[in-house]
Write a protein that holds these residues in place. Sequence first.
Motif, PDB file in Angstrom:
ATOM      1  N   LEU A 277       8.282   0.464  -0.597  1.00 21.57           N
ATOM      2  CA  LEU A 277       8.223   0.576   0.858  1.00 21.57           C
ATOM      3  C   LEU A 277       9.632   0.772   1.389  1.00 21.57           C
ATOM      4  CD1 LEU A 277       6.479   0.275   3.484  1.00 21.57           C
ATOM      5  CD2 LEU A 277       7.090  -2.155   3.431  1.00 21.57           C
ATOM      6  N   ALA A 278       9.793   1.807   2.198  1.00 20.10           N
ATOM      7  CA  ALA A 278      11.071   2.061   2.879  1.00 20.10           C
ATOM      8  C   ALA A 278      12.250   2.109   1.910  1.00 20.10           C
ATOM      9  CB  ALA A 278      11.313   1.005   3.958  1.00 20.10           C
ATOM     10  N   GLY A 279      12.042   2.719   0.760  1.00 18.79           N
ATOM     11  CA  GLY A 279      13.121   2.878  -0.206  1.00 18.79           C
ATOM     12  C   GLY A 279      13.385   1.667  -1.075  1.00 18.79           C
ATOM     13  N   HIS A 280      12.574   0.635  -0.953  1.00 19.11           N
ATOM     14  CA  HIS A 280      12.724  -0.570  -1.769  1.00 19.11           C
ATOM     15  C   HIS A 280      11.507  -0.706  -2.682  1.00 19.11           C
ATOM     16  CE1 HIS A 280      16.170  -2.260   0.520  1.00 19.11           C
ATOM     17  NE2 HIS A 280      15.635  -1.582   1.522  1.00 19.11           N
ATOM     18  N   THR A 281      11.740  -1.168  -3.899  1.00 22.75           N
ATOM     19  CA  THR A 281      10.660  -1.302  -4.877  1.00 22.75           C
ATOM     20  C   THR A 281      10.724  -2.671  -5.534  1.00 22.75           C
ATOM     21  OG1 THR A 281      10.591   1.067  -5.359  1.00 22.75           O
ATOM     22  CG2 THR A 281       9.691  -0.407  -7.027  1.00 22.75           C
TER      23      THR A 281
ATOM     24  N   ALA B 152       3.031   3.166   5.398  1.00 24.07           N
ATOM     25  CA  ALA B 152       2.208   2.825   4.249  1.00 24.07           C
ATOM     26  C   ALA B 152       3.082   2.533   3.034  1.00 24.07           C
ATOM     27  CB  ALA B 152       1.242   3.969   3.935  1.00 24.07           C
ATOM     28  N   ALA B 153       2.719   1.495   2.302  1.00 25.49           N
ATOM     29  CA  ALA B 153       3.394   1.178   1.051  1.00 25.49           C
ATOM     30  C   ALA B 153       2.723   1.937  -0.089  1.00 25.49           C
ATOM     31  CB  ALA B 153       3.349  -0.324   0.781  1.00 25.49           C
ATOM     32  N   THR B 154       3.507   2.229  -1.121  1.00 33.21           N
ATOM     33  CA  THR B 154       2.981   2.892  -2.314  1.00 33.21           C
ATOM     34  C   THR B 154       2.727   1.853  -3.389  1.00 33.21           C
ATOM     35  OG1 THR B 154       4.204   4.925  -1.816  1.00 33.21           O
ATOM     36  CG2 THR B 154       3.435   4.625  -4.076  1.00 33.21           C
TER      37      THR B 154
ATOM     38  N   GLU C  91       3.441 -16.758  -2.492  1.00 33.41           N
ATOM     39  CA  GLU C  91       2.740 -17.119  -1.259  1.00 33.41           C
ATOM     40  C   GLU C  91       2.725 -15.984  -0.250  1.00 33.41           C
ATOM     41  OE1 GLU C  91       4.912 -20.565  -0.124  1.00 33.41           O
ATOM     42  OE2 GLU C  91       4.116 -21.807  -1.776  1.00 33.41           O
ATOM     43  N   ALA C  92       3.808 -15.227  -0.185  1.00 34.18           N
ATOM     44  CA  ALA C  92       3.891 -14.150   0.805  1.00 34.18           C
ATOM     45  C   ALA C  92       3.139 -12.904   0.373  1.00 34.18           C
ATOM     46  CB  ALA C  92       5.367 -13.812   1.081  1.00 34.18           C
ATOM     47  N   GLY C  93       3.179 -12.589  -0.913  1.00 33.79           N
ATOM     48  CA  GLY C  93       2.630 -11.328  -1.399  1.00 33.79           C
ATOM     49  C   GLY C  93       3.713 -10.265  -1.384  1.00 33.79           C
ATOM     50  N   ALA C  94       3.695  -9.391  -2.372  1.00 34.73           N
ATOM     51  CA  ALA C  94       4.788  -8.424  -2.545  1.00 34.73           C
ATOM     52  C   ALA C  94       4.922  -7.497  -1.341  1.00 34.73           C
ATOM     53  CB  ALA C  94       4.577  -7.622  -3.826  1.00 34.73           C
ATOM     54  N   GLU C  95       3.823  -6.905  -0.889  1.00 31.01           N
ATOM     55  CA  GLU C  95       3.926  -5.953   0.221  1.00 31.01           C
ATOM     56  C   GLU C  95       4.345  -6.662   1.504  1.00 31.01           C
ATOM     57  OE1 GLU C  95       1.219  -2.792   2.780  1.00 31.01           O
ATOM     58  OE2 GLU C  95       0.647  -3.262   0.715  1.00 31.01           O
TER      59      GLU C  95
END
Length: 470
Positions: free
Chosen positions: A152-156, A134-136, A118-122
């Motif tokens: 994003l911000a060191g988290h994948t 920006a997210a990769t 529901e939220a979406g990954a990004e």
Amino acid sequence: MASRPERTDQLVAALYAQDNESVRHLLRDGADPNARTPDGLPLLCTAVAGFDHQSAEALTQGGADPGATLPDGTTPLLRAVDLGSPALVSSLLRAETPPRFSETDRRRLLDLARHWCEAGAENELRRRTGAEGAATHRLIREEYADIEEVSLAGHTVRAGHIAILTDLEQQFGIVTQTAELVARAAPYHRPDGLHANWSASQHTLGARRGPQDWSDLKALRDHPDPVHRILLADVVWSRAHRTHWFHHRDTRDDAAFLAEWVREEADGMVLARLLDVYGDDEYPDQEAIGLLYVDHPDPRVRRQVPGLFCRGAPSLYGRDFPPGDAVAATLLALSRDPDPEVRCSTTAELASHFTAEFRRALLALVQDPDPGVRRRAGVALGSTKDRTAAVTGALVSLLDEDDQLLRLEIVYALARRDDHRTEEAWSRVGELPVGFEEVEDHRIHAYWAYKGRHQPAAALSSSADPALPH
């Protein structure tokens, strides 16, 4: 011989290095699958954190517990769901003794997967990290399907939570409505590949055999969105695959449904997929259906036609008879098609039957202006038993191609023919990529078998590394 603690230390090192083969070998030799890393967590958590589904499966099948409660209250399986990798979650559920889940555990896993869906990954990564940059995004291959990876911000994480939710529901015996599974899959149709979120719905629907399920699915044939119709074609393929390998059920209803649909479908993208499905199993009237679409304006459709003529090919069924006149004329016409992928699609069939006309067609395709066509024609020509000067000369001409694997294929073809130019061809291959020396490659083996037939044993034993050209 190493003691069990020593093997376990080696297992930890192999796991950090994601050396899957060593992990499996060490577990077979008695390393402890429930050992802990220096940070106190089970080894399974290291595999999960590294998205290493192969090591995770080996550990789980070796006895590691994917449902073990961790100090923070999570479990390795819950962490895998959180990371969004369908392959990782599946690997933890494929234990030789599947874990038993309490109702609370099931609800927790399903709720977490639904939350990500529901939220979406990004968006969920942004909520957790508070990051605004920006997210990769990148597509990666997991097992047989693609999945998006978001950093994003060191988290994948990987955006496979829809597939995970679908798989968990099936694992827990929850029957999700057909319409819901279709809605989950539809945004993930990719003409150039298979997405994991699409695949999960496809295979779940393909496993259903109830009359209402089939009625709901057949209704998709008239859906105005071609993507929905392609999903139905993929589901029919899954049904045939499961029937062939697991259930051996009667497929006549599916065959009749496909035969009618394939004659009436107007959209080129859908029709191309239907023809692909129809040619993938032993459905009746494949040849007649193929002949209907020889002149179809959409090249995607024409590319599928040769695959409908494979029944009776000697390489597959051991029968050695030429195709009928209509099929032969069709293949020859398609070998001259303006679309290079259509020309490519004819090469295997031309080589399988290999009449005099087909030999001439393949020799012409070896000189095609498109490099992809030349490659496919060269591989097909090399697969035949023809040792004539015209064929071997055409094969040798391909050694000038800027395609290393094609040059290796030519080595294979010449070695099988005991052609005196095999050694020269081998010298033209060049240095192969790292890893070839560890691969059981039939082309390399064929070259060394040729060497063995034409070189004294003493000289052969003193040769350099047999896996790399020199």
